[in-house]
Design a protein around this motif. Structure first.
Motif, PDB file in Angstrom:
ATOM      1  N   GLY B   1       0.821  -1.191   0.000  1.00 54.34           N
ATOM      2  CA  GLY B   1       0.000   0.000   0.000  1.00 54.34           C
ATOM      3  C   GLY B   1       0.855   1.240   0.000  1.00 54.34           C
ATOM      4  N   ALA B   2       0.212   2.398  -0.141  1.00 52.09           N
ATOM      5  CA  ALA B   2       0.932   3.660  -0.194  1.00 52.09           C
ATOM      6  C   ALA B   2       1.519   3.968   1.167  1.00 52.09           C
ATOM      7  CB  ALA B   2      -0.017   4.769  -0.633  1.00 52.09           C
ATOM      8  N   GLY B   3       2.717   4.537   1.136  1.00 47.86           N
ATOM      9  CA  GLY B   3       3.373   4.919   2.366  1.00 47.86           C
ATOM     10  C   GLY B   3       3.083   6.358   2.692  1.00 47.86           C
ATOM     11  N   VAL B   4       3.854   6.922   3.613  1.00 50.55           N
ATOM     12  CA  VAL B   4       3.742   8.328   3.973  1.00 50.55           C
ATOM     13  C   VAL B   4       4.346   9.159   2.843  1.00 50.55           C
ATOM     14  CG1 VAL B   4       4.427  10.092   5.628  1.00 50.55           C
ATOM     15  CG2 VAL B   4       3.913   7.766   6.415  1.00 50.55           C
ATOM     16  N   SER B   5       3.610  10.159   2.416  1.00 47.99           N
ATOM     17  CA  SER B   5       4.157  11.022   1.372  1.00 47.99           C
ATOM     18  C   SER B   5       4.286  12.448   1.894  1.00 47.99           C
ATOM     19  CB  SER B   5       3.294  10.986   0.108  1.00 47.99           C
ATOM     20  OG  SER B   5       1.995  11.480   0.377  1.00 47.99           O
ATOM     21  N   GLN B   6       5.275  13.148   1.359  1.00 46.81           N
ATOM     22  CA  GLN B   6       5.527  14.520   1.775  1.00 46.81           C
ATOM     23  C   GLN B   6       5.769  15.377   0.545  1.00 46.81           C
ATOM     24  OE1 GLN B   6       8.423  13.173   5.318  1.00 46.81           O
ATOM     25  NE2 GLN B   6       7.960  15.371   5.376  1.00 46.81           N
ATOM     26  N   THR B   7       5.198  16.569   0.581  1.00 45.93           N
ATOM     27  CA  THR B   7       5.424  17.514  -0.509  1.00 45.93           C
ATOM     28  C   THR B   7       5.681  18.898   0.042  1.00 45.93           C
ATOM     29  OG1 THR B   7       3.025  17.845  -0.686  1.00 45.93           O
ATOM     30  CG2 THR B   7       4.039  16.278  -2.221  1.00 45.93           C
ATOM     31  N   PRO B   8       6.525  19.693  -0.648  1.00 45.65           N
ATOM     32  CA  PRO B   8       7.377  19.276  -1.758  1.00 45.65           C
ATOM     33  C   PRO B   8       8.551  18.437  -1.272  1.00 45.65           C
ATOM     34  CG  PRO B   8       7.914  21.505  -1.104  1.00 45.65           C
ATOM     35  CD  PRO B   8       6.757  21.088  -0.234  1.00 45.65           C
ATOM     36  N   SER B   9       9.286  17.862  -2.177  1.00 46.31           N
ATOM     37  CA  SER B   9      10.469  17.111  -1.768  1.00 46.31           C
ATOM     38  C   SER B   9      11.619  18.077  -1.448  1.00 46.31           C
ATOM     39  CB  SER B   9      10.893  16.123  -2.848  1.00 46.31           C
ATOM     40  OG  SER B   9      11.075  16.790  -4.074  1.00 46.31           O
ATOM     41  N   ASN B  10      11.628  19.198  -2.148  1.00 45.31           N
ATOM     42  CA  ASN B  10      12.631  20.230  -1.903  1.00 45.31           C
ATOM     43  C   ASN B  10      11.954  21.586  -1.908  1.00 45.31           C
ATOM     44  OD1 ASN B  10      15.609  19.273  -1.924  1.00 45.31           O
ATOM     45  ND2 ASN B  10      14.633  18.087  -3.533  1.00 45.31           N
ATOM     46  N   LYS B  11      12.390  22.450  -1.007  1.00 43.90           N
ATOM     47  CA  LYS B  11      11.850  23.804  -0.958  1.00 43.90           C
ATOM     48  C   LYS B  11      13.006  24.761  -0.675  1.00 43.90           C
ATOM     49  CE  LYS B  11       8.739  27.108  -0.590  1.00 43.90           C
ATOM     50  NZ  LYS B  11       7.922  27.529  -1.772  1.00 43.90           N
ATOM     51  N   VAL B  12      13.193  25.708  -1.587  1.00 37.54           N
ATOM     52  CA  VAL B  12      14.187  26.752  -1.379  1.00 37.54           C
ATOM     53  C   VAL B  12      13.446  28.064  -1.193  1.00 37.54           C
ATOM     54  CG1 VAL B  12      16.188  27.954  -2.304  1.00 37.54           C
ATOM     55  CG2 VAL B  12      15.857  25.519  -2.813  1.00 37.54           C
ATOM     56  N   THR B  13      13.768  28.776  -0.146  1.00 37.13           N
ATOM     57  CA  THR B  13      13.092  30.023   0.137  1.00 37.13           C
ATOM     58  C   THR B  13      14.098  31.050   0.638  1.00 37.13           C
ATOM     59  OG1 THR B  13      11.165  30.988   1.244  1.00 37.13           O
ATOM     60  CG2 THR B  13      12.542  29.539   2.553  1.00 37.13           C
ATOM     61  N   GLU B  14      13.633  32.249   0.732  1.00 36.61           N
ATOM     62  CA  GLU B  14      14.505  33.319   1.212  1.00 36.61           C
ATOM     63  C   GLU B  14      14.202  33.616   2.673  1.00 36.61           C
ATOM     64  OE1 GLU B  14      15.160  35.849  -2.929  1.00 36.61           O
ATOM     65  OE2 GLU B  14      13.700  36.544  -1.439  1.00 36.61           O
ATOM     66  N   LYS B  15      15.205  34.061   3.360  1.00 35.24           N
ATOM     67  CA  LYS B  15      15.055  34.448   4.761  1.00 35.24           C
ATOM     68  C   LYS B  15      13.881  35.409   4.903  1.00 35.24           C
ATOM     69  CE  LYS B  15      17.865  36.559   8.444  1.00 35.24           C
ATOM     70  NZ  LYS B  15      17.057  37.776   8.660  1.00 35.24           N
ATOM     71  N   GLY B  16      13.049  35.129   5.903  1.00 33.57           N
ATOM     72  CA  GLY B  16      11.910  35.994   6.173  1.00 33.57           C
ATOM     73  C   GLY B  16      10.612  35.542   5.527  1.00 33.57           C
ATOM     74  N   LYS B  17      10.692  34.597   4.605  1.00 31.66           N
ATOM     75  CA  LYS B  17       9.482  34.138   3.917  1.00 31.66           C
ATOM     76  C   LYS B  17       8.740  33.097   4.756  1.00 31.66           C
ATOM     77  CE  LYS B  17      10.185  36.357  -0.025  1.00 31.66           C
ATOM     78  NZ  LYS B  17       9.280  37.429  -0.491  1.00 31.66           N
ATOM     79  N   TYR B  18       7.499  32.837   4.322  1.00 35.48           N
ATOM     80  CA  TYR B  18       6.633  31.843   4.961  1.00 35.48           C
ATOM     81  C   TYR B  18       6.615  30.576   4.107  1.00 35.48           C
ATOM     82  CZ  TYR B  18       2.048  29.782   6.119  1.00 35.48           C
ATOM     83  OH  TYR B  18       1.030  28.922   6.452  1.00 35.48           O
ATOM     84  N   VAL B  19       6.676  29.405   4.759  1.00 33.39           N
ATOM     85  CA  VAL B  19       6.612  28.145   4.011  1.00 33.39           C
ATOM     86  C   VAL B  19       5.622  27.193   4.656  1.00 33.39           C
ATOM     87  CG1 VAL B  19       8.969  28.307   3.126  1.00 33.39           C
ATOM     88  CG2 VAL B  19       8.526  27.073   5.260  1.00 33.39           C
ATOM     89  N   GLU B  20       5.074  26.332   3.828  1.00 33.20           N
ATOM     90  CA  GLU B  20       4.195  25.268   4.292  1.00 33.20           C
ATOM     91  C   GLU B  20       4.715  23.946   3.756  1.00 33.20           C
ATOM     92  OE1 GLU B  20      -0.179  27.459   4.705  1.00 33.20           O
ATOM     93  OE2 GLU B  20       0.121  25.877   3.223  1.00 33.20           O
TER      94      GLU B  20
END
Lengths: 114, 116
Positions: B1-20
């Motif tokens: 069966g399907a395992g645990v999935s996570q998205t995105p696999s990679n996230k590049v952001t700038e200091k001060g930004k918001y991420v989910e």
């Protein structure tokens, strides 16, 4: 403070050599102990766990670990390693009184030479 | 069966930004965990959900970090005003939660967050 200490950060062995990876913990109360493994390019997965009963626990792929309460240790062993055992190994602990918070050690990278 | 999935696999952001960062646990798993793994370290506990509620958030480093699981399945880890020190691999795990803390946790592949 709760902590897990893994003595060796890097281990290099030849195939068929015996393996023992050390793990000591500092955690109050009744503990549950785990070894997780991460093979190259794969997710962390459970190798074995102890929570009660026989302190010698057998896991997948011929691995075993022994819980020694007096030494606060849970060392991982395998009598004869294979090249496919090359991976990073993490010891972890939680407690029935500590909720589900699990503390991991820093990991040991094992490289097995063919 | 399907395992645990996570998205995105990679996230590049700038200091001060918001991420989910998103985690989809294994279907039927009521327990969900978030960990942070810095280079050369083991996973560091952040938060644990039982169903929709955060049963233990003692590992969240400060109030810039927040996580939700509104319907008891998918979870989102939210980081406000990102700092360079937030750069790490963020791991999600889930378990059946039938046996309590002795449950096997099933891990996802992680999201590698880089804050420039």
């Amino acid at each position: 403070a709760q902590s897990v200490s893994q003595h060796n950060h890097h281990v290099i062995l030849s195939e068929a050599a015996s393996l023992e990876l050390g793990c000591n913990y500092s955690y109050g109360g009744t503990v549950n102990l785990f070894w997780y493994v991460q093979y190259p390019g794969q997710h962390l997965q459970l190798l074995l766990k102890y929570f009660s009963g026989d302190p010698l626990v057998k896991g997948i792929k011929g691995f075993e670990a022994e819980f020694i309460k007096s030494k606060f240790s849970f060392n991982l062993r395998k009598p004869s390693v294979q090249w496919s055992d090359t991976a990073e190994y993490f010891c972890a602990v939680n407690s029935n009184t500590g909720g589900f918070k699990t503390i991991f050690g820093a990991g040991t990278r094992l490289f097995v030479k063919a | 069966g399907a395992g645990v999935s996570q998205t995105p696999s990679n996230k590049v952001t700038e200091k001060g930004k918001y991420v989910e960062l998103r985690c989809d646990p294994i279907s039927g798993h009521t327990a969900l965990y978030w960990y942070r793994q810095s280079l050369g370290q083991g996973p560091e506990f952040l938060i644990y959900f039982q169903g929709t509620g955060a049963a233990d958030d003692s590992g969240l480093p400060n109030d810039r970090f927040f996580a939700v699981r509104p319907e008891g399945s998918v979870s989102t880890l939210k980081i406000q005003r990102t700092e360079r020190g937030d750069s790490a691999v963020y791991l999600c795990a889930s378990s059946l939660a039938r046996a309590g803390p002795t449950d096997t946790q099933y891990f996802g592949p992680g999201t590698r967050l880089t804050v420039l």
